[in-house]
Structure formats: C-alpha cells, structure tokens
Design an enzyme around this catalytic site. Sequence first.
Site, PDB file in Angstrom:
ATOM      1  CB  CYS A  63      75.603  14.089   8.733  1.00  0.00           C
ATOM      2  SG  CYS A  63      75.737  12.515   9.603  1.00  0.00           S
ATOM      3  CG  HIS A 111      61.149  -6.067  15.939  1.00  0.00           C
ATOM      4  ND1 HIS A 111      61.204  -7.437  15.986  1.00  0.00           N
ATOM      5  CD2 HIS A 111      60.858  -5.681  17.220  1.00  0.00           C
ATOM      6  CE1 HIS A 111      60.968  -7.864  17.221  1.00  0.00           C
ATOM      7  NE2 HIS A 111      60.739  -6.826  17.987  1.00  0.00           N
TER       8      HIS A 111
END
Length: 258
Positions: free
Chosen positions: A161, A130
């Site tokens: 970004c 996970h």
Amino acid sequence: MTTDDTAGGLPPIDDELAGRLSAARQVAALTGAGVSAASGIPTFRGPGGHWRGRDPMTLATPQGFAADPKLVWDWYAWRRELIDAASPNPAHQALAALEERLGPERFTLITQNVDGLHRRAGSSHILELHGAITRAKCAVECGRRWDWTLPLDEIPPRCECGNLARPAVVWFGEMLDMDVIHQAQQAAATADLLLVAGTSAVVEPAASLPLVTRHAGGLVIEVNPEETPLSALVDLRVAGPADELLPELIEMVGTAVG
Ligand code: OAD
C-alpha cells in the site's frame, strides 16, 4: 521446592513426583530465549544478551520504530540472519517429541520466542505469544501481512500500500493477540504439568502463566541455569541448561497414559 545441588543432572525426583510426571494427562510448556541459547541465538537479559548494550525502547517499541525504522529493521535483519543459520537443539527436539507422544490435543507449547525454532523442530501446537520474526505487516495497519526473507530489497521495506512495513512481532507497550493469550491461559489452567524453560519470567503476561497452573493445582517445573522470580514458587527447579536437562526430564512425562 526442590533445588538441584547436584550439578550436571536432574535433581532427585521422589516416587510421588515421578508418579505425577508419568501420569500427566494434560501438559503445557512455556519457553523463552534460553531454550534457543544452545542454537547460538542470544538471549535478551543474560551475558551477551540483546538488552546488554542495546536499548529495548529504541529497538522493540512502536515509538522506537517511528523514530528510526531503519535502525529497527537492521536489527531484525541481523537477528533473522542468525536465526536462519541456526538449527533446533535437543530442547526444541525433546518438546517436539513430547507433542508427538501425547498428541497435539494433550500438549500445548507456549513460547515467547519469535525465532520459529520450535516449529522447525517439528512442534505444531504452538502459541507464539510475541509473534514470528519471519512475518511482516503494514505499519499503519492496512491489514496486509506476509512472509519476508533476506536479503531485503530496501531497508526499511514497504507494504504494497506504500506505507512502511514492520516486523509482525509484539513490542513493549503493545497488546498481545487476545485469542493467543486466551488460549495460553486456558492451556496453563488445564495443565496438570507445566514445564517452564529458558525464561527470566519477568515479562507479562507470560510470567504469570505458571501461577495460573499452580493456582489450578497443576505441577510447575522450571529448567534454567539461573534463579528467576519464579524459582521460589515452583514444585521443582532444575538448575541447568534446557538443551541438556529438558530431554532427560521429558522422558519421564506422560509415559503412564495410554
Ligand atoms: P531473557 O533473556 O529475559 O531470559 C533468558 C533466560 O534463559 C534467563 O533466565 C537465562 O538464565 C536462561 N538461560 C540461558 N541459557 C539457558 C539454557 N541453555 N537453558 C535454559 N535457560 C537458559 O529471555 P525471555 O525470558 O525469553 O520480548 O524474555 C522475555 C521477553 O523479553 C522476550 O520475548 C523479549 C524480551 O524483551 C520482546 O522483545 C517484546
């Protein structure tokens, strides 16, 4: 199936089983939140567990994140604080010692935990099904991934970004990393012994890995104070806490193999 009626220790282990444990050449372990319980980290479904009083759909799904990223990050930051303050317990340490004894090519640790405590205990051959709570990634998949630490400058944090960042963990409804799950299935299929500890065995695909081992003729041992859907299918059920009983059990594993 053998059941432990003698609280406080391992159940009776007959000579044949003891022989198979000591002769085990290829060993795997599958762990879940219960293995970290003794380190003070809440489980998900037990008393005091994350999913008691919290809705997994709001905290551990892409839809929950899209609806309220701050709520999700506040929860992850709180969990991270607990994890950073915690230490590995004897269950993590015994699994690390087993890897050291057998060598990483003969031992694979498959975990559903994102807490990193197995690594901090010294295990190296780990498949984190996970993901890891210490990693973040761009929520719109610009491809960036990085380690994050507390305190966060802003919640929710942003990717370089400019888009939102998210924890690099697997949420409900998401695909696991195909390479990681493939390696886990391989390890389960080739193990002559699989130790399953501290998982409720209800979340796929982890829940099916013990069946892969059984199907391939390997031995499956469950260590858990509570019964799970797996309990009726295992070769031995050790009813008790992993931090107390896993070290005792692991002492018997792989000792006959040079
Ligand atoms: P759960 O919270 O579902 O189950 C924890 C298990 O640990 C239970 O079966 C307990 O009986 C057992 N347990 C408690 N204390 C223990 C101890 N000291 N020693 C051994 N066992 C103990 O946790 P997981 O099975 O890990 O996924 O849950 C699987 C996944 O569901 C998690 O990775 C998480 C969760 O929702 C996501 O968030 C995607």
